[in-house]
Design an enzyme around this catalytic site. Sequence first.
Site, PDB file in Angstrom:
ATOM      1  N   HIS A 467      21.948 -61.323 108.307  1.00 18.36           N
ATOM      2  CA  HIS A 467      21.983 -61.915 106.966  1.00 18.36           C
ATOM      3  C   HIS A 467      21.997 -60.836 105.890  1.00 18.36           C
ATOM      4  O   HIS A 467      22.870 -60.824 105.009  1.00 18.36           O
ATOM      5  CB  HIS A 467      20.764 -62.831 106.779  1.00 18.36           C
ATOM      6  CG  HIS A 467      20.618 -63.391 105.401  1.00 18.36           C
ATOM      7  ND1 HIS A 467      21.016 -64.665 105.077  1.00 18.36           N
ATOM      8  CD2 HIS A 467      20.115 -62.845 104.252  1.00 18.36           C
ATOM      9  CE1 HIS A 467      20.776 -64.889 103.792  1.00 18.36           C
ATOM     10  NE2 HIS A 467      20.218 -63.794 103.276  1.00 18.36           N
ATOM     11  N   GLU A 468      21.027 -59.944 105.930  1.00 17.77           N
ATOM     12  CA  GLU A 468      20.931 -58.918 104.892  1.00 17.77           C
ATOM     13  C   GLU A 468      22.131 -57.984 104.916  1.00 17.77           C
ATOM     14  O   GLU A 468      22.540 -57.471 103.870  1.00 17.77           O
ATOM     15  CB  GLU A 468      19.623 -58.128 105.046  1.00 17.77           C
ATOM     16  CG  GLU A 468      18.364 -58.938 104.826  1.00 17.77           C
ATOM     17  CD  GLU A 468      18.316 -59.608 103.459  1.00 17.77           C
ATOM     18  OE1 GLU A 468      18.906 -59.063 102.500  1.00 17.77           O
ATOM     19  OE2 GLU A 468      17.685 -60.671 103.344  1.00 17.77           O
ATOM     20  N   HIS A 471      24.833 -59.054 102.620  1.00 11.82           N
ATOM     21  CA  HIS A 471      24.651 -58.569 101.252  1.00 11.82           C
ATOM     22  C   HIS A 471      25.137 -57.126 101.131  1.00 11.82           C
ATOM     23  O   HIS A 471      25.760 -56.744 100.137  1.00 11.82           O
ATOM     24  CB  HIS A 471      23.171 -58.620 100.864  1.00 11.82           C
ATOM     25  CG  HIS A 471      22.638 -59.984 100.600  1.00 11.82           C
ATOM     26  ND1 HIS A 471      23.225 -60.860  99.716  1.00 11.82           N
ATOM     27  CD2 HIS A 471      21.535 -60.625 101.098  1.00 11.82           C
ATOM     28  CE1 HIS A 471      22.515 -61.977  99.674  1.00 11.82           C
ATOM     29  NE2 HIS A 471      21.493 -61.863 100.497  1.00 11.82           N
ATOM     30  N   HIS A 474      28.827 -56.956 100.806  1.00 16.72           N
ATOM     31  CA  HIS A 474      29.226 -57.434  99.488  1.00 16.72           C
ATOM     32  C   HIS A 474      29.112 -56.305  98.460  1.00 16.72           C
ATOM     33  O   HIS A 474      29.984 -56.114  97.609  1.00 16.72           O
ATOM     34  CB  HIS A 474      28.350 -58.620  99.087  1.00 16.72           C
ATOM     35  CG  HIS A 474      28.910 -59.460  97.992  1.00 16.72           C
ATOM     36  ND1 HIS A 474      28.200 -60.496  97.422  1.00 16.72           N
ATOM     37  CD2 HIS A 474      30.089 -59.419  97.324  1.00 16.72           C
ATOM     38  CE1 HIS A 474      28.927 -61.067  96.482  1.00 16.72           C
ATOM     39  NE2 HIS A 474      30.078 -60.429  96.391  1.00 16.72           N
TER      40      HIS A 474
END
Length: 861
Positions: A467-468, A471, A474
């Site tokens: 999940h992280e 980020h 991104h």
Amino acid sequence: MSSEPNSIDVWEAFLDPQGEFSLPDFSAVTPASLIAAVRAATDFARSEVEAIIADEHDPTFVSTTVRFESATIPMTRISAVVSSVESNHLRPELTDAVAEVWDRLSAARTRIFLDVDLFHRIEQVPSTDLNPEDKRQQELTVEEFVRAGARLGEEEREHMSTIAAELTTLGTSFSRALQKDTRELAVHLDDEAQLAGLSEDQVAAAATRAAERDTDGYLLPLNNFTQQLVLESLESAATRKQVLDNSTSRGARGGEGDTRTQVADTTALRALQAKLLGYPSYSSFAIDNQTAGGPDAAADIVSSLIAPANAQLAEELAQVKDHYGLTDVAPEDVKHRLAQYRAEKFDIDADEVAKYFEFDTVLNEGVFRAATGLYGVTFAPREAVSAWHEDVRAFEVTDANERTLGLILLDPYSRDTKRGGAWMGELVTSSRLTGHLPVVTLSLNLAKPGEGRPTLLNPTELNTFFHEFGHVLHGLFANSTYPSTAGTAVPRDYVEFPSQLNEMWRFHPQVLPHYAKHVDTGEPMPESLVTALIDSEKFGQGFDTTEYLAAAMLDLSWHSLEAGEHITDVLSFESEVLAAAGFTDLVPPRYRTTYFGHIFASGYAAGYYSYLYSEVIAAWVSEWFEAQGGLNREAGDAFREAILAPGYSIDPMSAIERFFGTRPDVAPLLRRRGLAEPVEESAPAEEPAEDPAEVDAAEPKEHRNHAAVSQVLEANGIEPQIRLFTDATPTAASAAEKVGVEVGAIANSLIFSSAGEPVLIMTSGRHRVDTDFVAGLIGAGSLDRADKDLVRTATGQVIGGVAPCGHPQEIPTYVDVALKDYPVLWAAAGTPNSMMPLTYEQLLAITGGKEITVVEEGAEA
């Protein structure tokens, strides 16, 4: 002083570039250097603002808007540095300096954005001939000034400035108090037998944490959220109870670690801030420029999943009770029993599973490999890069064309000086304006193993890692001209989408076989275990979804307060909200109010619903990637260029629609979570009823409260028309949507306490009761929201479903005259899933109420 933001004198000493990266020299971080840096940054911004205002030439986009963007870059840089230090390794000697940095930055930012002369200059910049990105930058810059209060009068601007300063102080105070209480409430155990069920590595880690604090025995530190991971494994019911009790009592024990005053003051000030800006509540202000568009849309998506989640949770608990022969399950045992049942049902040994998820192998052959397969980027350790702690590792990222893309700083382990949870940060934001390469941080809170022992991940930690890293990608892929719109600088209810999307590769057949190898033997995870893990994912989703929705509803409720409301009984308000929405006491919210750092210290105020809103997009796009063949470089490159790279330099949802040809719908999310799709609303009352044979078994039933209410209605010559629903209507907005009326036509029954005695105020759904004003109006010393015990004693009914009548005793009642504007009103009928229509005259008749205004005249103008 030079107008070039990268040439500030103090930067040469404090931000010593490491290689081609503009990376801070963390060894130079001292209280004095932090204060010197923030002074230099704010002085630079102030001098640039003065120069922009003094410019005698007509304002242009470059001379005004772009120069303003550059003026704030040093402040953004120091903010990123201090945020990294504060969250990852806050040494005691830095605490006061960090607080001063935030105060100075907040004051400088407020002063800048409330500068009328600067705003007028920026507002006059012609934008007709600008290219699309520049035109959007101009529009966003003007919008930011407006939302800060630049168009307000002088007195209101001064008030906004005071509020901003107070909110900054409150946020810092909340963080400090929570960190202190979380540390103090780490569960200390003397006997290893109390840790039965934990793995050998977990027991060793607990002993190490105790030794680090110079104490004997074992220490179980608390993570951010309510449900601690160790609850799944601990065999001792007494230990589980101690862990959950310690977790849920954070911030509510009195003393320096208590956060209730900060919560009360913060929510009251945010409501006042919103009112000054012309919004009825802070949630209206905060969500106005988000993807959702408004608080009703946010509340709707949360409310729409409460019934399916509750049903799924009930089914999960029923299976557990039946399997183990239990009549009930205590709150501290729910997570444990669900995990125990999942392990037995799917034949999963948690300790054995973790041996297939060794950290470095997951990193290199899982997280990195998936990114390489989809986007063509590669990762290599970068030596001789120092960060805030010796545990931090650096990785240089190279694009497919062998161009250096950026740097990742990975900090995997928990420590007392680090806040809980997991997060990504942008230490250096990439943009064409600055020419900087991105430096992104990834922080986890894994238990550090003993010397020579491997770091093993459980499935939850594995999911968090992927999940992280979404980020991280991104931030790395940012390709915008201006840093304020680059990378993850997108709306909150969109920013979680790339990270949730990246979770899809965790168990993907093109990725998992490469990293899921036994730490001792190197053997791949058996196919049967892979299948079991994937199948087991949906069991427990009722629990997970319920605790998340409860936290999201708390957030929206706290930030739906109107100016003048100051809720001092924080825990009673929390209980009232959760009961009204139909949540069970068995599953506390993922974050209770007093340790809800997301909304009181981390920028997610009125935004915790974002995870759910973003997941709608993520689930939909994950199905799109599957349709493209999974790790498809062509699809990945196109997605990166169109969706990830632009950041906020284009409208995110417009980009989604252009790229995919449509907007995502909720069905993939429900499939992802294993929830049934929401049932369509039943037909209006005037239409023929359904055939009883076709009514679902979950059809709502009559309640004794309905009979009591009907009796009062009939005594006043009113025919009862009570409508029952399958789910609760927790907000005026959801109630209005349910019956198809304006929110103002909802007659809310609110019980207040005056000197310990109940007072009933019937108010329009478009109003919040100004308690100080109404107290003076009715001659009461004070009015406070009643706690749940007083509500039940006075009304005999359930919070969230209190009717205007049918109570065991008469209650002094006052009726909001604003309700007179509606020919038909709708009020609760004694339970949270019931409502009844009334006229204003009928409401006065059944309550014997006195007509009043609940908001001082002009207060809502």
